[in-house]
Design an enzyme around this catalytic site. Structure first.
Site, PDB file in Angstrom:
ATOM      1  N   ASN A 119       0.849  -1.195   0.000  1.00 20.11           N
ATOM      2  CA  ASN A 119       0.000   0.000   0.000  1.00 20.11           C
ATOM      3  C   ASN A 119       0.887   1.248   0.000  1.00 20.11           C
ATOM      4  O   ASN A 119       2.120   1.138  -0.022  1.00 20.11           O
ATOM      5  CB  ASN A 119      -0.972  -0.037   1.188  1.00 20.11           C
ATOM      6  N   ASP A 176      -8.697  -9.741  -0.067  1.00 19.50           N
ATOM      7  CA  ASP A 176      -7.973  -8.883   0.864  1.00 19.50           C
ATOM      8  C   ASP A 176      -8.041  -7.430   0.415  1.00 19.50           C
ATOM      9  O   ASP A 176      -8.137  -6.515   1.239  1.00 19.50           O
ATOM     10  CB  ASP A 176      -6.518  -9.345   0.956  1.00 19.50           C
TER      11      ASP A 176
END
Lengths: 313, 313, 313
Positions: free
Chosen positions: C28, C188
């Site tokens: 991320n 996810d």
């Protein structure tokens, strides 16, 4: 090679060619390369050539951001194993924007056969690298003739009108360059799912209407791409695609519409012949209105194409 | 553009240019593009041009498979945001193989600066599409002069000798084209991990020794890539990389060695200056022997380079 | 680690190690590797070792398909630039299924620091390559002791019970191996978006509850992954994720539920310390019931963990 390589290195600002073998991942299960894969390659060629150009006379480093793609037709399907050659050149510059024309050729390296699969026109603006909210000036190109320049100016004015129209419906800020190719690929993917669900056959992108980009997508934002079928003719389907941006971690929060576009799909049999499309059933008033609007776009495009054929284009 | 595009389409068999923007995923955390990314692009350009050539005069459809890459030096690092231009041309053909020479240029599209980052030489053979165990004949190219042809023949004989030597150590079958670029990228990744572990700094690929490909890798096979450091000089490290193939679902089962190669890495500080390398500690007899062999390769390469500089190359 | 690597090279059939550098695309924007990336690597190691094993004594070629993943905790975050080492070994076989235990270590190759980030247990069944609807028998492994075998049998019976429970809610067919890793990665991703929208901070996967796979996903199907938050504690959020399969071009048409799972996320500040979570507001009866069920799962897990700590695990 020598000639080509030389002319490339002598005038590197004017053109670029991006080539790549098409892989299974670039295509659907029937082996047809996704329209979205091709749009992504077109945008990459466009951003290279326009970023290179904008930095030529500027002291301020800048990056090109896609503002608009003109209507694009997919003239011939591309297959896994073909080499896609994407060549781009700058054809017009205004004070703040660059017009790029792109040709895509598919080459079958086994048979040597080549064919034109796409022609696209893209408009970029240059954003300062130090402050991406600042639009910088674009150096002018030289034209081979004043007629060519005048034709470019007309295309510029026409697209500007169309962009102002969309602007009324949303804020006029622009997607940063890096995300746009990926976004267009996702848009085509969503349109393809809507089309496949409707006719349960092998479907391919036939054209994309002009797309205007207005909304900046920041790192870490969530984009939601959705689509709905708006119109069917005997042999084609029109799908409207929406891109919404959710600035998850930024204020102002909440979703904003970034892009909408119309994709046209056809359905192909195993020999690549167009199949008839089941008619879209409309129930609500909104659905009926959208169907009529789609029909008008369809008839307009058809009329334009007939006019072009008569003019010999 | 017109000129370049025209000359490209007039003689499409002789050359190709593949261009692409370097993305964060192509690079390490210091922003230097992996040698493996560049090797993969080089191989893609090579397979396009040699497959295209082999199908020119053959009735039998064929695909080019990489048999050998000559020693490749990485002359200058490439960075995220640079556009890599990979251009390839055919420089020699024997009865069954094609020599491809590839140049890689890095272009900073913000400053316009361009520099040569790699020159590579690859040897392909043509395999029948109907029977990938069958090697087919390669059409001959025309040479600008008999000297150029004679020089090509010498390079051909030299590489053949080296390939025969490796052949004694393994079976002489060849990797199918599609896997090789990916395999070389993995090999560079493993070498890079070994190098980073040794010096705990930002490391970049400096060169790759000639690699011969001998073992076919089938769809569904598992490849294991491993590496060990063999030698360190003051400013460089040599890593030996092994590729083993495990035909999980095919007989004969069991692992087989497919490729081995030597990668040389250097360590760079933040200004891109080469840092000293901690000396490799050797304990066992085998380690000492490998260190000596690495030292010989290092001194040989150094001597050759000095000779080339003196000849003015 | 040393031991595991050593035993790997001694008996290559029993275990495998897959290692890879973590790249920007794996993480991320705060640099934490997605839980989904790790789940995908775990599944890849599992499918290699179990496919290899199933083909050992069978004349019928087969491929392993994931039937179940046991609850998995993410013990420590992984970062861009770390090398993930995923090692898998077969720990139990029944007539038709294989239990794989997987360890994931993160290695910082600059400092040399290594830490365990995950332990996972996966159950595979073997499907015939000629007819993927046919389950084939699995060769038995040898156990170091009859106690180890007995413990394995107990784990087998326990997971079978849980699978039967889910089976009652859906058809008992199994996802083909190839899609499962990608599906878990998407799950996810969806859970992460739900979590980020709730707390507008940097969030990471803390654990995934046991997942059973029941519905085959065919080539060309459209999967829709959706999620909703079900429960918040002071420092964690639970998100329920659904995977629906739409066999666009196959009959029976219409959507079918393929998988559901619970993901737990935590929110981290810049130093990696857990932040408090805003409490989930529940309005409808369904939301209140789901919150209570989530609370029960949370308290159960907490009690089990306390018991394990007291037993010295």
């Amino acid at each position: 090679m020598e000639g080509s390589a030389k002319s490339f290195y002598q005038s590197p600002g004017c053109c670029i060619q991006v080539s790549r073998i098409m892989r299974p991942d670039d295509a659907n299960i029937a082996g047809n390369v996704h329209g979205g894969t091709i749009l992504k390659m077109i945008e990459e060629a466009g951003v290279i050539i326009s970023t290179r150009h904008c930095n030529k006379q500027n002291d301020e480093r800048c990056v090109a951001a896609l503002a608009r793609v003109e209507r694009t037709d997919f003239l011939s399907p591309m297959s896994i194993g073909d080499v896609a050659h994407v060549s781009a050149e700058i054809t017009y510059t205004s004070k703040h924007s660059v017009e790029i024309q792109v040709n895509v050729m598919a080459e079958n390296i086994l048979t040597g056969a080549k064919r034109l699969t796409n022609r696209a026109t893209l408009w970029y603006v240059a954003l300062s690298l130090e402050n991406v909210d600042k639009v910088v000036e674009v150096p002018s190109i030289e034209y081979e003739s004043s007629e060519l320049q005048e034709e470019g100016r007309k295309r510029y004015e026409a697209q500007k009108l169309d962009r102002i129209e969309t602007k009324l419906r949303s804020e006029d800020i622009i997607l940063p360059a890096i995300n746009v190719g990926v976004t267009m690929k996702l848009m085509d993917e969503v349109a393809g799912i809507v089309a496949a669900r409707h006719c349960k056959t092998n479907i391919v992108t036939a054209s994309v209407d002009a797309i205007n980009f207005h909304q900046k997508i920041q790192k870490g934002s969530v984009i939601t791409v959705s689509g709905r079928m708006t119109f069917t003719s005997n042999k084609s389907m029109e799908i409207e695609v929406f891109v919404d941006v959710d600035h998850v971690m930024e204020s102002p929060k909440g979703k904003a519409s970034a892009v909408t576009a119309f994709f046209t799909y056809v359905s192909l049999d195993k020999e690549g012949k167009a199949l008839p499309i089941p008619m879209l059933k409309t129930e609500t008033e909104d659905e009926k209105r959208r169907f009529e609007e789609g029909k008008n776009r369809y008839l307009n495009t058809k009329a334009k194409r007939t006019a072009q054929v008569q003019k010999g284009q």
